[in-house]
Enzyme design. Structure first.
Site, PDB file in Angstrom:
ATOM      1  N   THR A  70       0.838  -1.205   0.000  1.00  0.00           N
ATOM      2  CA  THR A  70       0.000   0.000   0.000  1.00  0.00           C
ATOM      3  C   THR A  70       0.869   1.250   0.000  1.00  0.00           C
ATOM      4  O   THR A  70       0.606   2.216  -0.727  1.00  0.00           O
ATOM      5  CB  THR A  70      -0.949   0.003   1.207  1.00  0.00           C
ATOM      6  OG1 THR A  70      -1.937  -1.029   1.024  1.00  0.00           O
ATOM      7  CG2 THR A  70      -1.655   1.339   1.363  1.00  0.00           C
ATOM      8  N   ASN A 146      -6.822  -9.297  -7.894  1.00  0.00           N
ATOM      9  CA  ASN A 146      -6.871  -9.881  -6.561  1.00  0.00           C
ATOM     10  C   ASN A 146      -8.239 -10.442  -6.189  1.00  0.00           C
ATOM     11  O   ASN A 146      -8.378 -11.091  -5.157  1.00  0.00           O
ATOM     12  CB  ASN A 146      -6.426  -8.851  -5.509  1.00  0.00           C
ATOM     13  CG  ASN A 146      -7.297  -7.620  -5.474  1.00  0.00           C
ATOM     14  OD1 ASN A 146      -7.538  -6.995  -6.492  1.00  0.00           O
ATOM     15  ND2 ASN A 146      -7.766  -7.260  -4.291  1.00  0.00           N
ATOM     16  N   GLN A 176      -0.368  -9.923  -6.017  1.00  0.00           N
ATOM     17  CA  GLN A 176      -0.822 -11.289  -6.274  1.00  0.00           C
ATOM     18  C   GLN A 176      -0.086 -11.929  -7.452  1.00  0.00           C
ATOM     19  O   GLN A 176      -0.429 -13.041  -7.858  1.00  0.00           O
ATOM     20  CB  GLN A 176      -2.339 -11.295  -6.547  1.00  0.00           C
ATOM     21  CG  GLN A 176      -3.197 -10.743  -5.445  1.00  0.00           C
ATOM     22  CD  GLN A 176      -3.141 -11.560  -4.161  1.00  0.00           C
ATOM     23  OE1 GLN A 176      -2.679 -12.694  -4.137  1.00  0.00           O
ATOM     24  NE2 GLN A 176      -3.621 -10.970  -3.062  1.00  0.00           N
ATOM     25  N   SER A 196       4.305  -7.335  -1.668  1.00  0.00           N
ATOM     26  CA  SER A 196       4.040  -7.348  -0.234  1.00  0.00           C
ATOM     27  C   SER A 196       4.503  -8.669   0.356  1.00  0.00           C
ATOM     28  O   SER A 196       4.171  -9.740  -0.147  1.00  0.00           O
ATOM     29  CB  SER A 196       2.534  -7.167   0.014  1.00  0.00           C
ATOM     30  OG  SER A 196       2.247  -7.189   1.393  1.00  0.00           O
ATOM     31  N   HIS A 198       3.717 -10.232   3.162  1.00  0.00           N
ATOM     32  CA  HIS A 198       2.793 -11.131   3.858  1.00  0.00           C
ATOM     33  C   HIS A 198       1.913 -11.941   2.901  1.00  0.00           C
ATOM     34  O   HIS A 198       1.160 -12.812   3.340  1.00  0.00           O
ATOM     35  CB  HIS A 198       1.947 -10.363   4.889  1.00  0.00           C
ATOM     36  CG  HIS A 198       0.801  -9.579   4.339  1.00  0.00           C
ATOM     37  ND1 HIS A 198      -0.497 -10.035   4.353  1.00  0.00           N
ATOM     38  CD2 HIS A 198       0.756  -8.352   3.780  1.00  0.00           C
ATOM     39  CE1 HIS A 198      -1.299  -9.124   3.839  1.00  0.00           C
ATOM     40  NE2 HIS A 198      -0.564  -8.088   3.481  1.00  0.00           N
ATOM     41  N   THR A 234      14.226   4.301   9.507  1.00  0.00           N
ATOM     42  CA  THR A 234      15.113   3.194   9.864  1.00  0.00           C
ATOM     43  C   THR A 234      14.544   1.880   9.344  1.00  0.00           C
ATOM     44  O   THR A 234      13.387   1.545   9.591  1.00  0.00           O
ATOM     45  CB  THR A 234      15.287   3.119  11.391  1.00  0.00           C
ATOM     46  OG1 THR A 234      15.785   4.372  11.862  1.00  0.00           O
ATOM     47  CG2 THR A 234      16.248   2.001  11.771  1.00  0.00           C
ATOM     48  N   CYS A 316      -9.447  -6.160   1.954  1.00  0.00           N
ATOM     49  CA  CYS A 316      -9.460  -4.696   2.110  1.00  0.00           C
ATOM     50  C   CYS A 316     -10.843  -4.113   1.848  1.00  0.00           C
ATOM     51  O   CYS A 316     -11.124  -2.980   2.207  1.00  0.00           O
ATOM     52  CB  CYS A 316      -8.442  -4.064   1.156  1.00  0.00           C
ATOM     53  SG  CYS A 316      -8.767  -4.425  -0.577  1.00  0.00           S
TER      54      CYS A 316
END
Length: 372
Positions: A70, A146, A176, A196, A198, A234, A316
């Site tokens: 995102t 998706n 995806q 992404s 995850h 960081t 989402c």
């Protein structure tokens, strides 16, 4: 438990957990400090970046770590255009993290053109060719839908864009798509590509933006100048280590069984009177099904009681009424209410998936009979 909601998130691989824990324990130093232990932490980030780049067949200096896709999508949508004027082209099938920034551009007076989808979820290439012109400055088209798993022909779309708008930059949301199609990022020819962690067996909270060598993009986050000045903040060293471990593991897994499994389940649901969405050119990781006469939310909760986890469209969009992408491929409101999404991982295998499909159809029939 049989987990079939991998498009929402994946279980974290053991190797990713181990890499994360080891980094937290032994290499917790700020990688931007100048003493030896901190320099070793920075070397760990560089090693992880190279691992991910090698698995995705790109250069290490083309990978910029972010907090998630995102962030990557918002960054490129807001900062990736070469010229402040000119039109922007997206598809009606974009994830909200591309679609909503595009709507913000539209609110600021930018000409945003939305290309329709075919019933499968793939972009209408004819309409795309008509939308792109010499004034197009930026294009963003999702790699794999998706909601349906349909693969967009990104390489052809890039070629069309560069022919009609040579100075336009092309981004693809690969959340995806990364490691789930035969395409490599470099073979697609894109200028930017988002991913992404995850969705790939690593923790939530880390992602990347691929920036093709030679392409400049203004930072969205300013501060300490980390990530070669492109993304301040960081670096999340433990999650970066986990991301690299997961990508390396996933790249080495045989995934050839996934598409045949998806297609076998599709036939099962068709034989039970269901409508399968997105059969054409599917990645294999997503199966969208309209199960008539049963609301998705009721079915989802009922099969959860039998230890089967499924989605009812993109996570989402879970709190929102309706579904923009499913509407764009022609589903009615009634069909959307009955739409469920089964999504697979590389370690999803036939026995558990077929058992889940049987439980889903049995449960749907029971719900219908109780409502008569």
């Amino acid at each position: 438990m049989i987990y079939l909601d991998n498009a929402a998130t994946t279980k974290v691989f053991d190797c990713a957990i181990e890499a994360m824990e080891q980094t937290m324990k032994d290499c917790f130093f700020n990688p931007n400090a100048t003493y030896k232990r901190a320099i070793d932490a920075k070397k760990g980030i560089d090693s992880a970046r190279k691992t991910i780049a090698d698995c995705l067949k790109v250069r290490a200096d083309e990978i910029v770590f972010t907090s998630c896709a995102t962030e990557s999508n918002n960054w490129v949508m807001n900062c990736g255009r070469k010229r402040p004027k000119g039109n922007v082209v997206i598809s009606a099938g974009e994830h909200s993290s591309v679609y909503e920034p595009a709507m913000q551009l539209k609110n600021r007076g930018i000409d945003v053109r939305i290309v329709p989808l075919l019933k499968s979820g793939i972009i209408d290439e004819g309409a795309f060719s008509r939308a792109v012109d010499e004034n197009t400055t930026f294009v963003s088209i999702i790699h794999v839908n998706n909601e349906t798993g349909a693969i967009n022909p990104i390489k052809r779309l890039v070629d069309t864009t560069k022919r009609l708008a040579p100075n336009a930059l092309f981004h693809s949301d690969g959340v995806q798509g990364a490691l789930k199609t035969k395409d490599t990022i470099s073979s697609l020819g894109v200028d930017f590509y988002s991913a992404s962690a995850h969705k790939l067996g690593a923790p939530k909270g880390i992602g990347f933006l691929y920036i093709k060598n030679g392409i400049n993009i203004a930072p969205m986050l300013y501060g300490g100048g980390q990530e070669d000045g492109k993304r301040s903040g960081t670096q999340n060293t433990p999650y970066i280590a986990a991301f690299a471990a997961a990508v390396e593991h996933l790249a080495a897994i045989d995934k050839s069984h996934v598409l045949p499994l998806r297609n076998e389940l599709a036939e099962h649901f068709k034989s039970h009177g269901c409508t399968v969405i997105g059969d054409d050119n599917n990645s294999g990781y997503i199966l969208g099904v309209v199960i008539p006469g049963v609301k998705a939310e009721i079915l989802q909760n009922a099969v959860c009681d039998r230890d089967v986890i499924i989605g009812k469209g993109a996570a989402c969009s879970g709190a929102k009424r309706g579904n923009r992408v499913l509407s764009a491929i022609g589903l009615t409101d009634k069909q959307i209410e009955c739409y469920v999404r089964l999504s697979f991982a590389a370690d999803t295998y036939r026995d558990e998936a077929m058992k889940a499909a049987q439980i889903i159809t049995e449960t749907a029939q029971k719900i219908r009979s109780e409502n008569v």
